[in-house]
Design an enzyme around this catalytic site. Structure first.
Site, short mmCIF file in Angstrom:
data_model
loop_
_atom_site.label_atom_id
_atom_site.label_comp_id
_atom_site.label_asym_id
_atom_site.label_seq_id
_atom_site.Cartn_x
_atom_site.Cartn_y
_atom_site.Cartn_z
N GLY A 178 37.23 43.89 39.66
CA GLY A 178 37.61 44.44 38.36
C GLY A 178 39.11 44.45 38.18
O GLY A 178 39.63 44.08 37.12
N ASP A 179 39.82 44.87 39.22
CA ASP A 179 41.29 44.90 39.15
C ASP A 179 41.86 43.51 39.00
O ASP A 179 42.76 43.27 38.18
CB ASP A 179 41.85 45.56 40.41
CG ASP A 179 41.59 47.04 40.46
OD1 ASP A 179 42.25 47.78 39.72
OD2 ASP A 179 40.72 47.46 41.25
#
Length: 407
Positions: A178-179
């Protein structure tokens, strides 16, 4: 390009597609620093701003006894310190922003405004500045003020729900996807904003939310539900209806085969010595194979289980069937294709000596990306060079700022 005649990190013209751009990285942990890593790998001068004394938590992140993630995410960067929680440190950030092309931050929304570093304030100093803001939920909306980490964005964006075995709780991927997705979209947005700046002369804000970055790669999950009410569920190692495409057991390990297209499946049947399966009404087309996915996978594994991984791989290559082994770091370091494409590079680091890591990517034909310098080992090690070159701070000024706790 970096303004006021301040030369960015000196390098030949072939040192990257973004050579000549100056990036100020105010973020910490994963998303902001990974965005900066991408830009630095492509040749930008990236100046990372860390809190004095404590530095970025990434310095102590990683698996195992040695914490090595910092060496990857902070390569190709200069590291300075500035305490953004006090006015003197905030003034340093404003001065750096005045001489930059791009500024990256991934603080909780409202933090930059609290520090007097809002986009409006920064654009008043440098109208051409492009500001990349990475956050859990974006800069607007009812959830914007909430704290958000990558895993939360993966859950909200729909990723976590569909990952794992159907009889178990949702699983994670094993990396902070996600990051890194939000950082990648932030980088892509910044590059598009540079193109827009060439036309308009103005910078702008790039707002990259973790959950929306995940949402972008969720294929047709939303329209499938909107059109027919279908909700995609966890399915383990297969995609329902896409067959054969699975990991199969061999005598000495596991092997991935993707032969779900009709012509490819025909070639797989030939490799198995079972050409008649390609005409069997249970398997002769995509829909039929999907309907009989479980039994087809078992049939294929009954065959692979009689062979070694190397034997199956040789047959797949011979019959042009997409397939591959399960790679870990040891296999990557031993593989001739990785070596031929320089996918892994050895970097002489200041703390650990020679250290192998993934090379810069993607590849460019004329302006190659590369690891030009290792991650700085000590906090604030480039203070004198950067602040002297860009802001004309002399030794006395640096000592004064240090005494104030600003650097």
């Amino acid at each position: 390009m970096a303004s006021d005649g301040d030369d960015p990190m000196t390098s030949p013209m072939d040192e990257g597609a973004l050579q000549g751009l100056r990036v100020i990285e105010l973020g910490q942990l994963i998303a902001g620093p990974f965005c900066g890593q991408l830009m630095g790998d492509m040749g930008a001068e990236v100046i990372k701003v860390e809190p004095p004394e404590i530095g970025d938590p990434m310095r102590n992140w990683g698996r195992g006894e040695d914490k090595l993630w910092w060496e990857v995410v902070s390569r190709n960067k200069l590291c300075v310190t500035a305490n953004l929680r006090i006015s003197e440190g905030q003034q340093i950030a404003r001065e750096l922003a005045s001489k930059a092309d791009i500024l990256i931050e991934n603080f909780k929304p409202g933090t930059m405004e609290k520090w007097g570093l809002s986009p409006e304030a920064l654009h008043a100093i440098n109208p051409r500045l492009i500001i990349v803001r990475v956050s859990g939920y974006g800069q607007t909306g009812p959830y914007s003020a909430r704290a958000g980490f990558g895993g939360i964005g993966e859950a909200m964006g729909g990723w976590r729900y569909i990952v794992g075995d159907p009889d178990r709780a949702p699983s994670r991927m094993g990396i902070s996807i996600g990051d890194t997705l939000a950082a990648t979209y932030g980088c892509m947005g910044a590059l598009a904003a540079l193109q827009a700046r060439d036309r308009t002369g103005r910078g702008q804000v790039v707002d990259s939310a973790l959950y929306e970055a995940v949402l972008q790669v969720m294929e047709s999950v939303v329209p499938e539900y909107d059109r027919s009410g279908y909700i995609r569920e966890r399915s383990g190692s297969v995609l329902p209806g896409i067959a054969p495409s699975n990991v199969y057991r061999c005598k000495d390990g596991e092997f991935l085969i993707g032969a779900n297209q009709d012509a490819v499946f025909t070639r797989l049947c030939a490799a198995m010595g079972r050409p008649e399966l390609a005409k069997d009404e249970r398997y002769h087309d995509h829909v039929s194979r999907g309907r009989n996915q479980v039994e087809l996978d078992q049939l294929i594994e009954n065959w692979t289980a009689t062979l070694t991984v190397a034997e199956v791989e040789a047959l797949m290559i011979e019959h042009s069937v997409p397939a591959g082994k399960m790679y870990r770091a040891p296999e990557m370091l031993e593989d001739p294709h990785f070596a031929a494409r320089d996918a892994i590079v050895e970097v002489e680091t200041e703390r650990w000596g020679p250290l192998k890591m993934q090379n810069a990517f993607p590849k460019f034909s004329d302006t190659p990306s590369k690891v030009r310098r290792p991650a700085p080992s000590s906090i604030g090690q480039d203070n004198a060079e950067v602040y002297g070159r860009l802001l004309n701070y002399d030794a006395g000024k640096l000592a004064e700022l240090a005494a104030q706790g600003a650097i």
